[in-house]
Motif scaffolding. Structure first.
Motif, PDB file in Angstrom:
ATOM      1  N   TYR A 211       0.802  -1.224   0.000  1.00 17.15           N
ATOM      2  CA  TYR A 211       0.000   0.000   0.000  1.00 17.15           C
ATOM      3  C   TYR A 211       0.838   1.279   0.000  1.00 17.15           C
ATOM      4  O   TYR A 211       0.296   2.374  -0.018  1.00 17.15           O
TER       5      TYR A 211
ATOM      6  N   LEU B  41      -4.395   5.454  -1.036  1.00 15.98           N
ATOM      7  CA  LEU B  41      -5.698   5.810  -0.473  1.00 15.98           C
ATOM      8  C   LEU B  41      -6.818   5.523  -1.461  1.00 15.98           C
ATOM      9  O   LEU B  41      -7.938   5.172  -1.068  1.00 15.98           O
TER      10      LEU B  41
ATOM     11  N   PHE C 189      -9.154   2.522  -1.218  1.00 17.74           N
ATOM     12  CA  PHE C 189     -10.036   2.340  -0.078  1.00 17.74           C
ATOM     13  C   PHE C 189     -11.350   3.105  -0.192  1.00 17.74           C
ATOM     14  O   PHE C 189     -12.123   3.147   0.768  1.00 17.74           O
ATOM     15  N   THR C 190     -11.615   3.678  -1.352  1.00 15.83           N
ATOM     16  CA  THR C 190     -12.876   4.405  -1.516  1.00 15.83           C
ATOM     17  C   THR C 190     -14.076   3.508  -1.232  1.00 15.83           C
ATOM     18  O   THR C 190     -14.977   3.870  -0.463  1.00 15.83           O
TER      19      THR C 190
ATOM     20  N   LYS D  95     -14.145   0.531   0.331  1.00 16.00           N
ATOM     21  CA  LYS D  95     -14.135  -0.031   1.686  1.00 16.00           C
ATOM     22  C   LYS D  95     -14.607   0.990   2.713  1.00 16.00           C
ATOM     23  O   LYS D  95     -15.350   0.658   3.642  1.00 16.00           O
ATOM     24  N   LEU D  96     -14.172   2.224   2.554  1.00 18.72           N
ATOM     25  CA  LEU D  96     -14.608   3.268   3.479  1.00 18.72           C
ATOM     26  C   LEU D  96     -16.100   3.553   3.317  1.00 18.72           C
ATOM     27  O   LEU D  96     -16.814   3.759   4.306  1.00 18.72           O
TER      28      LEU D  96
ATOM     29  N   TYR E 221      -8.370   9.230   6.208  1.00 16.08           N
ATOM     30  CA  TYR E 221      -7.006   8.706   6.214  1.00 16.08           C
ATOM     31  C   TYR E 221      -6.806   7.637   7.285  1.00 16.08           C
ATOM     32  O   TYR E 221      -6.258   6.560   7.015  1.00 16.08           O
TER      33      TYR E 221
ATOM     34  N   ALA F 192      -8.488   4.270   6.765  1.00 15.93           N
ATOM     35  CA  ALA F 192      -7.852   3.624   5.611  1.00 15.93           C
ATOM     36  C   ALA F 192      -6.518   3.005   6.014  1.00 15.93           C
ATOM     37  O   ALA F 192      -6.196   1.878   5.608  1.00 15.93           O
TER      38      ALA F 192
ATOM     39  N   ALA G 241      -5.799  -1.010   5.876  1.00 19.05           N
ATOM     40  CA  ALA G 241      -4.651  -1.518   5.131  1.00 19.05           C
ATOM     41  C   ALA G 241      -3.791  -2.429   5.994  1.00 19.05           C
ATOM     42  O   ALA G 241      -3.177  -3.378   5.498  1.00 19.05           O
TER      43      ALA G 241
END
Length: 538
Positions: free
Chosen positions: A122, A179, A182-183, A185-186, A289, A292, A296
């Motif tokens: 990542y 980052l 992770f759009t 997943k968030l 942030y 995420a 990760a």
């Protein structure tokens, strides 16, 4: 994911760690008192609780501020961090850990998290260019940057629309975090956890940010530009980006990376955080942030992020340049620590900014603390009404006087109302419910006219019933205000002869007071006022 057994887990709440480029102001104290109130509430209910606070001490702003002050960076950090610690000690913040990001244990945790993200692919090294704010220690996309013109010089400059801080176009090589991966997943995390971010409007705000997608995040600076920070593992030519460093403090406090802990020890370390208190200006860092980074590393995100609003003065944002910043030390010296704690919890905004004024603090003190709680205590413990000082017996529940019903109903509902409010991180709702009940108790006392009842021996039973309900209203109020006003409520409960083992949440119910050794229970009669005139509180 590393989920922890709820039955073994202590309640873990954090304040943001405060940046040491300036001394603390009233907004910092607001964050700390919020966290302390919720921590004390959990302890009142019998749960072990952890509260972490501290200072963020790395970054370009610290480097520049130290140079301007003619100090070494660590000297500046030591000095300002101590100011924050002194404030929280003065404000009776019951923190269990005070973390500084210059501590060796923190460097261990940050390097471990970096290594975990690197090992999982990542983190990568790449070219970065964009709008950078030294003040915010953050890059901003062009969509979040606005051009401005200096009215005096006509010079053009750019600001971040989110914070109003000036930004500059910067090009450099650094390490970046994926980052953008992770759009989804968030988004899923927020959709599945509607209380992941409070208040609701902030939750929706973050969901809006995610809809447009996320860009990869710069997480290092070349050492040629920034020296004051933790070097990137395996590459001393780069220093970790301050938010990657700073956010990890919430793990450091729990003993991360937990390598030497047994399974049972990991279960009681505290992670994931139950609640993280932040100001609305740092929501992006904590709500985008931070989770995420955790996802990760295959760690659980915090359960709830509470992003409170700011304090203004005369409807203007507090600013050192304007000179309208409220010094919390001065405020507590003028009004008393518990008064300021109460004012912040009663008037402080979650969704909307609140306006701080000494006049409003004075008004709250005189009307609520002195006028309702203190006055009721003073009137009901006077030698004229209760010369024996004995606490009357509770009235028989099968023969309640009609005049007592409304007050009893309010007292019966109060515990569940306050429980729901504080469990949902709404302090204003809790204080308003308590003082609504106290207003009824004052009205009940005045209507009953006990100063007349005491003159008629045939009315002794009625006098005792009135005094019992009044003292019970005060007892319940003091018990439930303990998380907000720990010192004053302790004094009140002492005056009512409430034992230490009768001050937990289970006793905050109508009729649960003074049940043990009743014949020895005596209220302190005719003592000094609990909330004296303000000029006598200094």
């Amino acid at each position: 994911m590393s989920w922890i057994l709820e039955a073994q887990k202590p309640y873990y709440i954090t304040t943001p760690i405060f940046y040491v480029n300036a001394v603390p102001h009233i907004g910092h104290l607001h964050s700390a008192v919020l966290a302390d109130t919720f921590k004390r509430f959990q302890e009142l209910k019998g749960r072990r609780a952890i509260l972490s606070t501290g200072t963020d001490e790395h970054g370009l702003k610290i480097q520049q501020a130290a140079q301007q002050a003619g100090l070494k960076e660590i000297e500046l950090c030591d000095k300002v961090s101590q100011h924050f610690k002194d404030l929280f000690d003065a404000a009776n913040i019951s923190y269990t850990t005070y973390i500084r990001t210059t501590e060796p244990r923190h460097a261990v945790a940050v390097r471990e998290l970096w290594d975990q993200l690197w090992a999982r692919g990542y983190i990568y090294k790449g070219q970065h260019e964009g709008w950078y704010s030294v003040s915010d220690e953050a890059y901003y996309p062009s969509t979040q940057v606005e051009e401005k013109t200096n009215e005096k010089t006509g010079e053009k400059y750019h600001i971040a629309t989110e914070t109003g801080k000036q930004v500059e176009w910067t090009t450099e090589e650094n390490y970046k975090f994926k980052l953008s991966a992770f759009t989804d997943k968030l988004t899923e995390w927020l959709d599945q956890n509607p209380e992941a971010i409070l208040p609701k409007g902030r939750h929706q705000e973050v969901q809006g940010w995610l809809k447009s997608g996320l860009a990869d995040l710069s997480i290092s600076r070349p050492k040629s530009r920034l020296t004051w920070g933790i070097p990137v593992p395996g590459d001393d030519s780069h220093v970790m980006y301050v938010w990657m460093d700073a956010l990890t403090n919430y793990l450091t406090v729990t003993g991360y990376p937990w390598k030497d802990l047994s399974k049972d020890e990991k279960a009681v370390c505290g992670w994931p955080a139950d609640a993280q208190i932040v100001g609305k200006d740092i929501l992006r860092f904590h709500a985008v942030y931070w989770p995420a980074f955790l996802m990760a590393a295959e760690l659980a995100p915090p359960k709830t992020i509470i992003a409170h609003a700011h304090w203004t003065q005369s409807k203007m944002k507090m600013s050192k340049s304007i000179g309208n910043v409220v010094d919390p030390f001065t405020a507590m010296k003028e009004f008393g620590t518990d008064t300021i704690r109460f004012y912040l919890m009663n008037d402080g905004g979650l969704a909307d900014d609140a306006d701080y004024s000494s006049e409003m603090v004075t008004a709250r003190y005189r009307k609520l603390l002195a006028g309702q709680l203190g006055n009721l205590l003073s009137r009901s413990t006077s030698v004229a009404l209760n010369p024996s000082s004995l606490i009357p017996s509770a009235p028989e529940t099968d023969n309640i006087h009609a005049d007592d019903m409304l007050l009893r109903e309010k007292m019966q509902r109060l515990q569940s109302t306050v429980d729901e409010a504080l469990s949902g991180y709404r302090t204003t709702q809790a204080t308003q419910a308590i003082f609504d009940m106290l207003a009824e108790a004052n009205a009940h006392f005045s209507f009953a006219e006990p100063w007349k009842l005491v003159k008629d021996p045939s009315k002794k039973d009625r006098l005792d019933v009135v005094l019992w309900h009044t003292l019970e209203a005060i007892r319940l109020s003091a018990l439930m205000l303990q998380p907000i006003m720990p010192s004053k409520t302790s004094e009140i409960l002492d005056q009512l002869d409430i034992r230490k083992d009768e001050r937990s949440w289970e006793f905050a119910q109508l009729g649960r007071g003074w049940e043990i050794e009743r014949e020895k229970r005596r209220v302190v009669i005719g003592g000094p006022p609990m909330f004296p005139p303000l000029n006598a509180t200094k």
